[in-house]
Design a protein around this motif. Sequence first.
Motif, PDB file in Angstrom:
ATOM      1  N   GLN A  11       0.848  -1.194   0.000  1.00 12.87           N
ATOM      2  CA  GLN A  11       0.000   0.000   0.000  1.00 12.87           C
ATOM      3  C   GLN A  11       0.882   1.242   0.000  1.00 12.87           C
ATOM      4  OE1 GLN A  11      -3.016   0.262   3.063  1.00 12.87           O
ATOM      5  NE2 GLN A  11      -3.127  -1.971   3.182  1.00 12.87           N
ATOM      6  N   MET A  12       0.364   2.313  -0.585  1.00 13.61           N
ATOM      7  CA  MET A  12       1.036   3.615  -0.545  1.00 13.61           C
ATOM      8  C   MET A  12       0.298   4.486   0.464  1.00 13.61           C
ATOM      9  SD  MET A  12       3.530   3.674  -2.876  1.00 13.61           S
ATOM     10  CE  MET A  12       3.739   5.324  -3.488  1.00 13.61           C
ATOM     11  N   VAL A  13       1.067   5.107   1.372  1.00 14.75           N
ATOM     12  CA  VAL A  13       0.470   5.940   2.406  1.00 14.75           C
ATOM     13  C   VAL A  13       1.320   7.194   2.629  1.00 14.75           C
ATOM     14  CG1 VAL A  13      -0.632   4.000   3.616  1.00 14.75           C
ATOM     15  CG2 VAL A  13       1.681   4.714   4.264  1.00 14.75           C
ATOM     16  N   GLY A  30       4.748   6.854   0.711  1.00 10.23           N
ATOM     17  CA  GLY A  30       5.702   5.762   0.778  1.00 10.23           C
ATOM     18  C   GLY A  30       4.959   4.449   0.891  1.00 10.23           C
ATOM     19  N   ALA A  31       5.697   3.358   0.822  1.00 10.47           N
ATOM     20  CA  ALA A  31       5.079   2.037   0.900  1.00 10.47           C
ATOM     21  C   ALA A  31       4.943   1.616   2.363  1.00 10.47           C
ATOM     22  CB  ALA A  31       5.914   1.025   0.126  1.00 10.47           C
ATOM     23  N   GLY A 138      -7.451   1.015 -11.352  1.00 14.90           N
ATOM     24  CA  GLY A 138      -7.214   0.171 -10.194  1.00 14.90           C
ATOM     25  C   GLY A 138      -6.483   0.852  -9.062  1.00 14.90           C
ATOM     26  N   PHE A 139      -6.103   0.046  -8.042  1.00 12.14           N
ATOM     27  CA  PHE A 139      -5.459   0.621  -6.866  1.00 12.14           C
ATOM     28  C   PHE A 139      -4.098   1.217  -7.192  1.00 12.14           C
ATOM     29  CE2 PHE A 139      -3.808  -3.702  -6.709  1.00 12.14           C
ATOM     30  CZ  PHE A 139      -2.510  -3.543  -6.252  1.00 12.14           C
ATOM     31  N   VAL A 140      -3.390   0.677  -8.178  1.00 15.79           N
ATOM     32  CA  VAL A 140      -2.116   1.261  -8.586  1.00 15.79           C
ATOM     33  C   VAL A 140      -2.368   2.612  -9.247  1.00 15.79           C
ATOM     34  CG1 VAL A 140      -0.129   1.012 -10.133  1.00 15.79           C
ATOM     35  CG2 VAL A 140      -0.912  -0.944  -8.775  1.00 15.79           C
ATOM     36  N   GLY A 141      -3.332   2.676 -10.132  1.00 16.68           N
ATOM     37  CA  GLY A 141      -3.657   3.915 -10.835  1.00 16.68           C
ATOM     38  C   GLY A 141      -4.136   5.028  -9.918  1.00 16.68           C
ATOM     39  N   ARG A 142      -4.778   4.644  -8.827  1.00 12.85           N
ATOM     40  CA  ARG A 142      -5.224   5.635  -7.829  1.00 12.85           C
ATOM     41  C   ARG A 142      -4.131   5.962  -6.812  1.00 12.85           C
ATOM     42  NH1 ARG A 142      -9.640   2.079  -8.218  1.00 12.85           N
ATOM     43  NH2 ARG A 142      -9.023   1.056  -6.271  1.00 12.85           N
ATOM     44  N   GLU A 143      -2.945   5.419  -7.017  1.00 10.28           N
ATOM     45  CA  GLU A 143      -1.799   5.595  -6.117  1.00 10.28           C
ATOM     46  C   GLU A 143      -2.084   5.097  -4.705  1.00 10.28           C
ATOM     47  OE1 GLU A 143       0.876   9.007  -6.429  1.00 10.28           O
ATOM     48  OE2 GLU A 143      -0.441   9.748  -8.026  1.00 10.28           O
TER      49      GLU A 143
END
Length: 162
Positions: A11-13, A30-31, A138-143
């Motif tokens: 996850q990116m937070v 960051g991850a 998707g979740f990658v595209g939404r960062e």
Amino acid sequence: MRIGSGVDFHQMVVGRDLWIGGIKIPHSKGALGHSDADVLLHAICDALLGALCLGDIGVHFPDTSGEFKNIDSKILLERVYALITYEGYKVINIDTTLCLQAPKIKPYIAQMQEAIAAILHIGIRDISIKATTTETMGFVGREEGLIAYATVLLAKAEQQSL
């Protein structure tokens, strides 16, 4: 010769550093993870372990262990490399793909290759690092997260390189 593949997701937070390929990359997110959450090094570790049927990164470095809390993933890769060499193998080459919307990682690829090559005792031209977006899907595209895939080729240490 042995081939292994690995994949990792994080996850990116906000509030975490972004480590990819052993390099700290400036970004607003960051991850999230038990370690430094270096998605690329984790995928490479899993590919190396998988090539020799040695389990996965969670078997060797469980996220339930305080020993690995916030650990630098370069240390994890060093330990996996030690396992590979103990088994009598060497790394021939690595091919990786990162899936992330942002940041652009092209400016950091050479540094990542240098960091990985130093640990695995191979040349930077033996390490391919590519990146793609998911075109905002998707979740990658939404960062909300990022993904890394890795494929490795190992050979018995006494064999000649291809």
